[in-house]
Design a protein around this motif. Structure first.
Motif, PDB file in Angstrom:
ATOM      1  N   THR A   1      51.326  13.878   3.322  1.00 28.12           N
ATOM      2  CA  THR A   1      51.139  14.330   1.939  1.00 28.12           C
ATOM      3  C   THR A   1      49.716  14.762   1.626  1.00 28.12           C
ATOM      4  O   THR A   1      49.480  15.452   0.623  1.00 28.12           O
ATOM      5  CB  THR A   1      51.518  13.208   0.964  1.00 28.12           C
ATOM      6  N   GLY A   2      48.749  14.356   2.433  1.00 32.55           N
ATOM      7  CA  GLY A   2      47.346  14.608   2.120  1.00 32.55           C
ATOM      8  C   GLY A   2      46.717  13.495   1.319  1.00 32.55           C
ATOM      9  O   GLY A   2      45.576  13.625   0.864  1.00 32.55           O
ATOM     10  N   ALA A   3      47.431  12.389   1.126  1.00 29.40           N
ATOM     11  CA  ALA A   3      46.900  11.277   0.333  1.00 29.40           C
ATOM     12  C   ALA A   3      45.823  10.525   1.103  1.00 29.40           C
ATOM     13  O   ALA A   3      45.774  10.548   2.329  1.00 29.40           O
ATOM     14  CB  ALA A   3      48.043  10.324  -0.040  1.00 29.40           C
ATOM     15  N   GLY A   4      44.974   9.822   0.352  1.00 32.81           N
ATOM     16  CA  GLY A   4      43.925   9.018   0.961  1.00 32.81           C
ATOM     17  C   GLY A   4      42.675   9.006   0.108  1.00 32.81           C
ATOM     18  O   GLY A   4      42.713   9.261  -1.096  1.00 32.81           O
ATOM     19  N   THR A   5      41.532   8.730   0.750  1.00 29.17           N
ATOM     20  CA  THR A   5      40.247   8.612   0.067  1.00 29.17           C
ATOM     21  C   THR A   5      39.233   9.507   0.756  1.00 29.17           C
ATOM     22  O   THR A   5      39.138   9.515   1.993  1.00 29.17           O
ATOM     23  CB  THR A   5      39.759   7.156   0.092  1.00 29.17           C
ATOM     24  N   ILE A   6      38.448  10.246  -0.032  1.00 31.76           N
ATOM     25  CA  ILE A   6      37.425  11.125   0.530  1.00 31.76           C
ATOM     26  C   ILE A   6      36.075  10.841  -0.112  1.00 31.76           C
ATOM     27  O   ILE A   6      35.989  10.309  -1.215  1.00 31.76           O
ATOM     28  CB  ILE A   6      37.769  12.616   0.339  1.00 31.76           C
ATOM     29  N   PHE A   7      35.005  11.198   0.602  1.00 32.80           N
ATOM     30  CA  PHE A   7      33.661  11.307   0.039  1.00 32.80           C
ATOM     31  C   PHE A   7      33.437  12.781  -0.283  1.00 32.80           C
ATOM     32  O   PHE A   7      33.753  13.658   0.515  1.00 32.80           O
ATOM     33  CB  PHE A   7      32.612  10.821   1.042  1.00 32.80           C
ATOM     34  N   ASP A   8      32.862  13.049  -1.468  1.00 38.46           N
ATOM     35  CA  ASP A   8      32.703  14.430  -1.927  1.00 38.46           C
ATOM     36  C   ASP A   8      31.345  14.595  -2.597  1.00 38.46           C
ATOM     37  O   ASP A   8      30.890  13.717  -3.327  1.00 38.46           O
ATOM     38  CB  ASP A   8      33.821  14.785  -2.913  1.00 38.46           C
ATOM     39  N   SER A   9      30.705  15.741  -2.367  1.00 37.89           N
ATOM     40  CA  SER A   9      29.378  16.006  -2.940  1.00 37.89           C
ATOM     41  C   SER A   9      29.445  16.769  -4.251  1.00 37.89           C
ATOM     42  O   SER A   9      28.401  17.036  -4.863  1.00 37.89           O
ATOM     43  CB  SER A   9      28.532  16.815  -1.945  1.00 37.89           C
ATOM     44  N   GLY A  10      30.645  17.136  -4.725  1.00 32.86           N
ATOM     45  CA  GLY A  10      30.739  17.952  -5.926  1.00 32.86           C
ATOM     46  C   GLY A  10      31.348  17.259  -7.120  1.00 32.86           C
ATOM     47  O   GLY A  10      31.257  17.770  -8.238  1.00 32.86           O
ATOM     48  N   THR A  11      31.994  16.102  -6.920  1.00 32.17           N
ATOM     49  CA  THR A  11      32.554  15.332  -8.025  1.00 32.17           C
ATOM     50  C   THR A  11      31.479  14.382  -8.539  1.00 32.17           C
ATOM     51  O   THR A  11      30.776  13.753  -7.755  1.00 32.17           O
ATOM     52  CB  THR A  11      33.786  14.533  -7.573  1.00 32.17           C
ATOM     53  N   MET A  12      31.368  14.241  -9.849  1.00 30.76           N
ATOM     54  CA  MET A  12      30.250  13.495 -10.420  1.00 30.76           C
ATOM     55  C   MET A  12      30.541  12.005 -10.572  1.00 30.76           C
ATOM     56  O   MET A  12      29.669  11.176 -10.348  1.00 30.76           O
ATOM     57  CB  MET A  12      29.865  14.092 -11.776  1.00 30.76           C
ATOM     58  N   VAL A  13      31.764  11.663 -10.989  1.00 33.32           N
ATOM     59  CA  VAL A  13      32.134  10.277 -11.246  1.00 33.32           C
ATOM     60  C   VAL A  13      33.375   9.954 -10.425  1.00 33.32           C
ATOM     61  O   VAL A  13      34.330  10.731 -10.406  1.00 33.32           O
ATOM     62  CB  VAL A  13      32.407  10.040 -12.750  1.00 33.32           C
ATOM     63  N   THR A  14      33.387   8.815  -9.745  1.00 32.38           N
ATOM     64  CA  THR A  14      34.502   8.446  -8.876  1.00 32.38           C
ATOM     65  C   THR A  14      35.826   8.491  -9.619  1.00 32.38           C
ATOM     66  O   THR A  14      35.954   7.969 -10.727  1.00 32.38           O
ATOM     67  CB  THR A  14      34.277   7.046  -8.283  1.00 32.38           C
ATOM     68  N   ARG A  15      36.793   9.135  -8.986  1.00 31.89           N
ATOM     69  CA  ARG A  15      38.142   9.247  -9.533  1.00 31.89           C
ATOM     70  C   ARG A  15      39.115   8.502  -8.613  1.00 31.89           C
ATOM     71  O   ARG A  15      39.102   8.694  -7.398  1.00 31.89           O
ATOM     72  CB  ARG A  15      38.568  10.706  -9.634  1.00 31.89           C
ATOM     73  N   LEU A  16      39.938   7.666  -9.213  1.00 31.71           N
ATOM     74  CA  LEU A  16      40.947   6.921  -8.482  1.00 31.71           C
ATOM     75  C   LEU A  16      42.321   7.305  -9.003  1.00 31.71           C
ATOM     76  O   LEU A  16      42.479   7.568 -10.203  1.00 31.71           O
ATOM     77  CB  LEU A  16      40.736   5.412  -8.653  1.00 31.71           C
ATOM     78  N   VAL A  17      43.308   7.331  -8.114  1.00 34.94           N
ATOM     79  CA  VAL A  17      44.665   7.580  -8.593  1.00 34.94           C
ATOM     80  C   VAL A  17      45.015   6.482  -9.594  1.00 34.94           C
ATOM     81  O   VAL A  17      44.498   5.357  -9.526  1.00 34.94           O
ATOM     82  CB  VAL A  17      45.665   7.643  -7.439  1.00 34.94           C
ATOM     83  N   ALA A  18      45.867   6.811 -10.549  1.00 32.65           N
ATOM     84  CA  ALA A  18      46.046   5.984 -11.741  1.00 32.65           C
ATOM     85  C   ALA A  18      46.290   4.496 -11.462  1.00 32.65           C
ATOM     86  O   ALA A  18      45.632   3.647 -12.086  1.00 32.65           O
ATOM     87  CB  ALA A  18      47.166   6.557 -12.604  1.00 32.65           C
ATOM     88  N   PRO A  19      47.203   4.104 -10.563  1.00 35.80           N
ATOM     89  CA  PRO A  19      47.428   2.661 -10.364  1.00 35.80           C
ATOM     90  C   PRO A  19      46.183   1.923  -9.880  1.00 35.80           C
ATOM     91  O   PRO A  19      45.931   0.778 -10.288  1.00 35.80           O
ATOM     92  CB  PRO A  19      48.549   2.617  -9.322  1.00 35.80           C
ATOM     93  N   ALA A  20      45.374   2.563  -9.043  1.00 36.47           N
ATOM     94  CA  ALA A  20      44.148   1.923  -8.562  1.00 36.47           C
ATOM     95  C   ALA A  20      43.129   1.821  -9.683  1.00 36.47           C
ATOM     96  O   ALA A  20      42.471   0.782  -9.865  1.00 36.47           O
ATOM     97  CB  ALA A  20      43.575   2.706  -7.383  1.00 36.47           C
ATOM     98  N   TYR A  21      42.979   2.902 -10.464  1.00 35.02           N
ATOM     99  CA  TYR A  21      42.012   2.865 -11.549  1.00 35.02           C
ATOM    100  C   TYR A  21      42.378   1.813 -12.589  1.00 35.02           C
ATOM    101  O   TYR A  21      41.512   1.059 -13.056  1.00 35.02           O
ATOM    102  CB  TYR A  21      41.888   4.234 -12.217  1.00 35.02           C
TER     103      TYR A  21
END
Length: 425
Positions: free
Chosen positions: A300-320
């Motif tokens: 599916t492409g699911a998982g966790t990435i490190f990114d240099s362009g997103t400003m604030v960490t985003r988590l999928v809703a259940p995790a957040y």
């Protein structure tokens, strides 16, 4: 030193961040300095007003739409955004062509192809363009070139290779070309990039983009053995008008006392830097997150990435929601919302630490990486958010605010990513 995040205006400093040469001697590794655009050292002193919290929220939503649609090899749908799309970006000072023409190109770890605004471009926003007619080494690539098959959305005009792309709220058409690219003391003589010919929208980086992703057209791939597919950066926080971080290309000078987690390859989004996040702690308590919410899934492409362009960490809703609820429980004070952030407090608080748990390493965030503070009054907010409800992202993104004052090392040959605390000032 005090709390470096006494105002949301620190995001303004990161609208553009310039990277300058710090070493002039030839070397397989180079270290370059990161300078916020609105610091006293920046050439971009005249940037617009700081973005509001709503604008920051919109920036990250648009970024997640972009990342989500990297799962496809077709055109990426245009996301919402305006000129503040540049918030959170970092620029590398590069010389393109022969003789070299200086451009400040956005560094993007989740993108491969590079592009620059070229002379004659329709809709390019920067007054500084790459004048291809003045470079003795510029050459358009023909449709039979290997790079033409490697870039997405390519097509032929006569014998020349072109490609289309969307980025933020913009789209562009580019001529695929090769020319010399120089970063500090190292030169790649035949670097493939897009020469922008037409642009619509406002979020294309004004002087171009340099991809540090994992694909065949990225800087690491095109550099061959020059940097040995290794780089790191340390992002500073905006506690003063005179500070800097660093980008280090190549294995020399990388930290030796650092913990690693394996890099994972996801064929659904092959350019992204995936890692396996196994849990999240608030204080000393591991919050209850269903394992499938964090699971890496190459289907599916699911998982966790490190990114240099997103400003604030985003988590999928259940995790957040699990992290947010435990954070609120620990603070135990009335909660307000502000600018898209739903866990804010109008009186000073002492937040618990938050720890991202990965295979082989933990990343514990101090207060400066956990809270952001409003410009007016004493309101502070949990500096994380849920992925947009209208995006089937299935990706957790470790963003730049949470990476600040850490050395993040990308070691591609050994398929690992390392993180260690470092004062990036």
């Amino acid at each position: 030193m005090g709390n470096p995040f006494t105002s949301f205006s620190f995001f303004f400093f990161f609208f553009f961040t310039a990277i300058w040469l710090t070493s002039a001697s030839p070397s397989p590794s180079v270290t370059l300095t990161l300078i916020p655009a609105n610091s006293n050292l920046s050439p971009f002193k005249s940037s617009p007003s700081p973005p509001s919290l709503d604008q920051i929220n919109a920036h990250d939503k648009a970024r997640l739409i972009y990342l989500d649609n990297l799962i496809a090899k077709t055109d990426v749908p245009v996301g919402s955004g305006r000129q503040f799309q540049q918030a959170g970006n970092y620029l590398v000072k590069a010389n393109v062509g022969t003789p070299g023409q200086t451009l400040f190109m956005v560094m993007d770890t989740s993108n491969d192809a590079a592009w620059v605004p070229c002379s004659g471009c329709t809709g390019c926003s920067s007054p500084t363009l790459f004048t291809l007619e003045q470079s003795t080494t510029f050459k358009p690539l023909q449709c039979g070139a290997a790079q033409c098959r490697q870039v997405s959305n390519s097509y032929c005009t006569l014998s020349d290779c072109h490609f289309n792309m969307t980025y933020g709220d913009s789209s562009f058409e580019a001529l695929l070309s090769v020319d010399s690219l120089t970063l500090a003391s190292s030169t790649i003589p035949s670097y493939a990039f897009g020469c922008l010919k037409s642009v619509t929208g406002t979020s294309i980086p004004p002087q171009g983009l340099l991809g540090l992703g994992r694909g065949p057209l990225s800087l690491l791939s095109q550099a061959g053995t020059l940097y040995q597919k290794t780089f790191s950066y340390c992002l500073p926080n905006a506690k003063s008008m005179n500070f800097s971080g660093s980008l280090r290309l190549g294995p020399v000078g990388q930290p030796t006392r650092i913990l690693y987690t394996p890099l994972l390859t996801n064929p659904r989004r092959p350019s992204l830097y995936y890692v396996n996040m196994t849990g999240i702690k608030v204080g000393r308590r591991t919050v209850n997150i269903p394992p499938n919410v964090l699971a890496f899934d190459p289907t599916t492409g699911a998982g966790t990435i490190f990114d240099s362009g997103t400003m604030v960490t985003r988590l999928v809703a259940p995790a957040y929601v699990a992290v947010r609820d435990e954070f609120r429980r620990r603070i135990n004070q009335p909660v307000t919302s502000l600018g898209g952030f739903d866990t804010c407090y109008s009186t000073p608080i002492v937040p618990p630490t938050i720890t991202f748990q990965f295979d082989g390493m933990n990343m514990t965030l101090p207060e400066e990486n956990v809270l952001i503070h409003s410009t007016y009054g004493t309101t502070s907010c949990l500096a994380m958010a849920a992925a947009p409800v209208n995006v089937n992202s299935v990706v957790n993104v470790i963003a730049t605010m949470q990476q600040q004052n850490h050395r993040v090392l990308y070691d591609i040959p050994n398929s690992r990513l390392g993180v260690s605390r470092e004062l990036c000032t």
